[in-house]
Design a protein around this motif. Structure first.
Motif, PDB file in Angstrom:
ATOM      1  N   THR A   1       0.843  -1.202   0.000  1.00 24.42           N
ATOM      2  CA  THR A   1       0.000   0.000   0.000  1.00 24.42           C
ATOM      3  C   THR A   1       0.873   1.246   0.000  1.00 24.42           C
ATOM      4  O   THR A   1       2.047   1.197   0.377  1.00 24.42           O
ATOM      5  CB  THR A   1      -0.912   0.017   1.245  1.00 24.42           C
ATOM      6  OG1 THR A   1      -0.093   0.011   2.428  1.00 24.42           O
ATOM      7  CG2 THR A   1      -1.838  -1.198   1.265  1.00 24.42           C
ATOM      8  N   GLN A   2       0.290   2.362  -0.409  1.00 21.37           N
ATOM      9  CA  GLN A   2       0.984   3.656  -0.402  1.00 21.37           C
ATOM     10  C   GLN A   2       2.338   3.567  -1.120  1.00 21.37           C
ATOM     11  O   GLN A   2       3.360   4.063  -0.635  1.00 21.37           O
ATOM     12  CB  GLN A   2       1.186   4.149   1.041  1.00 21.37           C
ATOM     13  CG  GLN A   2      -0.085   4.339   1.834  1.00 21.37           C
ATOM     14  CD  GLN A   2      -0.820   5.607   1.417  1.00 21.37           C
ATOM     15  OE1 GLN A   2      -0.286   6.442   0.687  1.00 21.37           O
ATOM     16  NE2 GLN A   2      -2.041   5.755   1.891  1.00 21.37           N
ATOM     17  N   LYS A   3       2.345   2.947  -2.287  1.00 18.90           N
ATOM     18  CA  LYS A   3       3.600   2.712  -2.984  1.00 18.90           C
ATOM     19  C   LYS A   3       4.319   4.007  -3.343  1.00 18.90           C
ATOM     20  O   LYS A   3       5.530   4.130  -3.170  1.00 18.90           O
ATOM     21  CB  LYS A   3       3.337   1.893  -4.252  1.00 18.90           C
ATOM     22  CG  LYS A   3       2.867   0.470  -3.974  1.00 18.90           C
ATOM     23  CD  LYS A   3       2.680  -0.296  -5.277  1.00 18.90           C
ATOM     24  CE  LYS A   3       2.221  -1.725  -5.003  1.00 18.90           C
ATOM     25  NZ  LYS A   3       2.031  -2.497  -6.258  1.00 18.90           N
ATOM     26  N   ALA A   4       3.576   4.974  -3.852  1.00 18.85           N
ATOM     27  CA  ALA A   4       4.198   6.226  -4.296  1.00 18.85           C
ATOM     28  C   ALA A   4       4.849   6.961  -3.126  1.00 18.85           C
ATOM     29  O   ALA A   4       5.975   7.460  -3.238  1.00 18.85           O
ATOM     30  CB  ALA A   4       3.157   7.108  -4.979  1.00 18.85           C
ATOM     31  N   PHE A   5       4.140   7.009  -1.997  1.00 18.24           N
ATOM     32  CA  PHE A   5       4.649   7.748  -0.840  1.00 18.24           C
ATOM     33  C   PHE A   5       5.897   7.071  -0.270  1.00 18.24           C
ATOM     34  O   PHE A   5       6.884   7.727   0.057  1.00 18.24           O
ATOM     35  CB  PHE A   5       3.560   7.858   0.225  1.00 18.24           C
ATOM     36  CG  PHE A   5       3.928   8.752   1.377  1.00 18.24           C
ATOM     37  CD1 PHE A   5       4.231  10.086   1.171  1.00 18.24           C
ATOM     38  CD2 PHE A   5       3.988   8.250   2.663  1.00 18.24           C
ATOM     39  CE1 PHE A   5       4.580  10.923   2.220  1.00 18.24           C
ATOM     40  CE2 PHE A   5       4.339   9.073   3.723  1.00 18.24           C
ATOM     41  CZ  PHE A   5       4.629  10.410   3.494  1.00 18.24           C
ATOM     42  N   VAL A   6       5.831   5.744  -0.141  1.00 16.62           N
ATOM     43  CA  VAL A   6       6.983   5.014   0.397  1.00 16.62           C
ATOM     44  C   VAL A   6       8.171   5.103  -0.553  1.00 16.62           C
ATOM     45  O   VAL A   6       9.318   5.298  -0.123  1.00 16.62           O
ATOM     46  CB  VAL A   6       6.599   3.544   0.666  1.00 16.62           C
ATOM     47  CG1 VAL A   6       7.830   2.730   1.049  1.00 16.62           C
ATOM     48  CG2 VAL A   6       5.546   3.466   1.767  1.00 16.62           C
ATOM     49  N   PHE A   7       7.919   4.993  -1.855  1.00 15.80           N
ATOM     50  CA  PHE A   7       9.002   5.089  -2.826  1.00 15.80           C
ATOM     51  C   PHE A   7       9.641   6.470  -2.797  1.00 15.80           C
ATOM     52  O   PHE A   7      10.868   6.601  -2.873  1.00 15.80           O
ATOM     53  CB  PHE A   7       8.484   4.769  -4.228  1.00 15.80           C
ATOM     54  CG  PHE A   7       9.543   4.812  -5.291  1.00 15.80           C
ATOM     55  CD1 PHE A   7      10.594   3.917  -5.274  1.00 15.80           C
ATOM     56  CD2 PHE A   7       9.495   5.758  -6.309  1.00 15.80           C
ATOM     57  CE1 PHE A   7      11.577   3.947  -6.251  1.00 15.80           C
ATOM     58  CE2 PHE A   7      10.473   5.806  -7.281  1.00 15.80           C
ATOM     59  CZ  PHE A   7      11.521   4.886  -7.256  1.00 15.80           C
ATOM     60  N   SER A   8       8.828   7.505  -2.651  1.00 13.72           N
ATOM     61  CA  SER A   8       9.359   8.868  -2.542  1.00 13.72           C
ATOM     62  C   SER A   8      10.228   8.998  -1.291  1.00 13.72           C
ATOM     63  O   SER A   8      11.295   9.628  -1.322  1.00 13.72           O
ATOM     64  CB  SER A   8       8.218   9.874  -2.498  1.00 13.72           C
ATOM     65  OG  SER A   8       7.446   9.821  -3.690  1.00 13.72           O
ATOM     66  N   SER A   9       9.770   8.408  -0.187  1.00 11.76           N
ATOM     67  CA  SER A   9      10.549   8.443   1.050  1.00 11.76           C
ATOM     68  C   SER A   9      11.875   7.725   0.872  1.00 11.76           C
ATOM     69  O   SER A   9      12.923   8.179   1.351  1.00 11.76           O
ATOM     70  CB  SER A   9       9.755   7.800   2.194  1.00 11.76           C
ATOM     71  OG  SER A   9       8.529   8.456   2.384  1.00 11.76           O
ATOM     72  N   PHE A  10      11.829   6.594   0.171  1.00  8.68           N
ATOM     73  CA  PHE A  10      13.055   5.844  -0.102  1.00  8.68           C
ATOM     74  C   PHE A  10      14.036   6.685  -0.920  1.00  8.68           C
ATOM     75  O   PHE A  10      15.238   6.734  -0.621  1.00  8.68           O
ATOM     76  CB  PHE A  10      12.708   4.563  -0.845  1.00  8.68           C
ATOM     77  CG  PHE A  10      13.898   3.802  -1.358  1.00  8.68           C
ATOM     78  CD1 PHE A  10      14.695   3.061  -0.494  1.00  8.68           C
ATOM     79  CD2 PHE A  10      14.227   3.836  -2.706  1.00  8.68           C
ATOM     80  CE1 PHE A  10      15.797   2.361  -0.965  1.00  8.68           C
ATOM     81  CE2 PHE A  10      15.324   3.141  -3.186  1.00  8.68           C
ATOM     82  CZ  PHE A  10      16.115   2.407  -2.314  1.00  8.68           C
ATOM     83  N   LEU A  11      13.530   7.381  -1.940  1.00  8.57           N
ATOM     84  CA  LEU A  11      14.396   8.221  -2.768  1.00  8.57           C
ATOM     85  C   LEU A  11      14.978   9.383  -1.971  1.00  8.57           C
ATOM     86  O   LEU A  11      16.152   9.733  -2.144  1.00  8.57           O
ATOM     87  CB  LEU A  11      13.607   8.753  -3.966  1.00  8.57           C
ATOM     88  CG  LEU A  11      13.202   7.739  -5.033  1.00  8.57           C
ATOM     89  CD1 LEU A  11      12.433   8.431  -6.154  1.00  8.57           C
ATOM     90  CD2 LEU A  11      14.422   7.015  -5.593  1.00  8.57           C
ATOM     91  N   ILE A  12      14.173   9.975  -1.098  1.00  7.39           N
ATOM     92  CA  ILE A  12      14.667  11.076  -0.258  1.00  7.39           C
ATOM     93  C   ILE A  12      15.773  10.578   0.667  1.00  7.39           C
ATOM     94  O   ILE A  12      16.811  11.231   0.840  1.00  7.39           O
ATOM     95  CB  ILE A  12      13.516  11.696   0.554  1.00  7.39           C
ATOM     96  CG1 ILE A  12      12.548  12.425  -0.387  1.00  7.39           C
ATOM     97  CG2 ILE A  12      14.053  12.642   1.625  1.00  7.39           C
ATOM     98  CD1 ILE A  12      11.293  12.910   0.297  1.00  7.39           C
ATOM     99  N   GLY A  13      15.551   9.403   1.258  1.00  9.71           N
ATOM    100  CA  GLY A  13      16.573   8.831   2.127  1.00  9.71           C
ATOM    101  C   GLY A  13      17.854   8.548   1.378  1.00  9.71           C
ATOM    102  O   GLY A  13      18.954   8.861   1.859  1.00  9.71           O
TER     103      GLY A  13
END
Length: 332
Positions: free
Chosen positions: A283-295
């Protein structure tokens, strides 16, 4: 400054080192021997000592623990014999060269740990979102329920800690493997390669090759021991090797930059605990992926500042290495 291949004391008043160098051929041969021995010694209880088959998993793993500890000590001895350290301070100097130091220890633990954790921002966000879903579904805003959740979480933490202490596989993943692997594949190999004249960037990409060799035995265990098909065994081990190579680059970089063995060890333990970073959850793939990229972006921005040798060494004004005795610092 002396030529890169020579080991020359930067401060002649400090005893403990002699002029000399290690040939590239000798360094590579020694690294290959360490990697091969680290794997081969795992099978010594069965094929060399002819011990009876282990009666339990605990017995089997304890035998392997003793084997890799022996391999680690043998690697330190080989490193000490090849490096040009010959006098009465040789033992303490070898430990320093291998990154076994007490100075700046807190920084060497905390900063690499925080830096490594940036790769897992997506994983943390994914778990927080799962708690958020539980909040909506179970009405966690009620105070009584919050208390119960806190108690349940605390109890789970205690149970997990108890499991780690008593579980032999947890000891392998979080204690024995990280310490012995980093000791052999970073602390013993990298000084030899440096003293042989290899540049730091070459070592970062070269040393994980030896690290990967230590995992090739998994292919045989999967194929012969667990009866996997050869193609499936190759696929599984290939994925493992890809991950170990990338981690090996990072661990070698940490050791070269900080000069502390504890830095790659804590990163190794943390990665073993966290597993692969979560990139695309259910779930929430876009949000988690964005967080991963920010990290990941933050990680690469801080990578060099957070591993600056000045943070982990008292004096790097004239030498970029992590002790007083060598001229390989010019390669860092």
């Amino acid at each position: 400054m002396a030529e890169p291949n020579k080991w020359v004391p930067r401060n002649p008043e400090l005893p403990g080192a002699e002029d000399g160098s290690v040939s590239k051929e000798s360094a590579l041969a020694a690294c290959f021997a360490m990697a091969l021995f680290y794997v081969a010694v795992l099978y010594a209880p069965t094929y060399v000592l002819r011990l009876a088959p282990a009666s339990s998993l605990n017995t089997f793993m304890i035998r392997r623990f003793i084997s890799v500890i022996f391999a680690s000590l043998a690697s330190i001895l080989l490193c000490a014999c090849l490096l040009p350290v010959r006098n009465y301070q040789g033992a303490s100097l070898i430990l320093s060269i291998c990154g076994i130091r007490l100075d700046h220890l807190g920084r060497a633990v905390a900063i690499p740990l925080c830096l490594t954790s940036l790769f897992y921002v997506g994983s943390v966000v994914s778990r927080l979102l799962s708690f958020s879903d539980a909040w909506e579904q179970e009405e966690l805003h009620q105070e009584a329920y919050l208390v119960r959740i806190f108690k349940a979480a605390s109890q789970k933490l205690v149970d997990d800690a108890h499991f780690v202490v008593l579980n032999i596989l947890a000891w392998r993943n979080y204690v024995v493997a990280p310490i012995t692997e980093e000791l052999v594949f970073r602390a013993c190999m990298i000084p030899l390669l440096l003293c042989a004249g290899f540049k730091a960037y070459s070592i970062i990409f070269l040393s994980p090759i030896f690290f990967s060799l230590a995992h090739l035995n998994h292919l045989l265990e999967l194929y012969y021991g667990q009866k996997y098909t050869f193609s499936r065994a190759v696929l599984i081990v290939g994925m493992q090797l890809g991950y170990t190579v990338m981690f090996g680059w990072y661990a070698s970089f940490l050791f070269l930059r900080t000069g502390h063995l504890i830095a790659p060890i804590v990163a190794h333990i943390f990665c073993n605990m966290m597993g692969l970073p979560i990139v695309f959850p259910n779930t929430q793939k876009a949000f988690v992926f964005s967080s991963f990229l920010i990290g990941c972006g933050t990680f690469f921005i801080l990578l060099f500042p957070a591993t600056s040798p000045d943070l982990y060494n008292s004096n790097t004004k004239h030498c970029r290495c992590w002790h007083e005795f060598c001229s390989w610092g010019r390669t860092l």
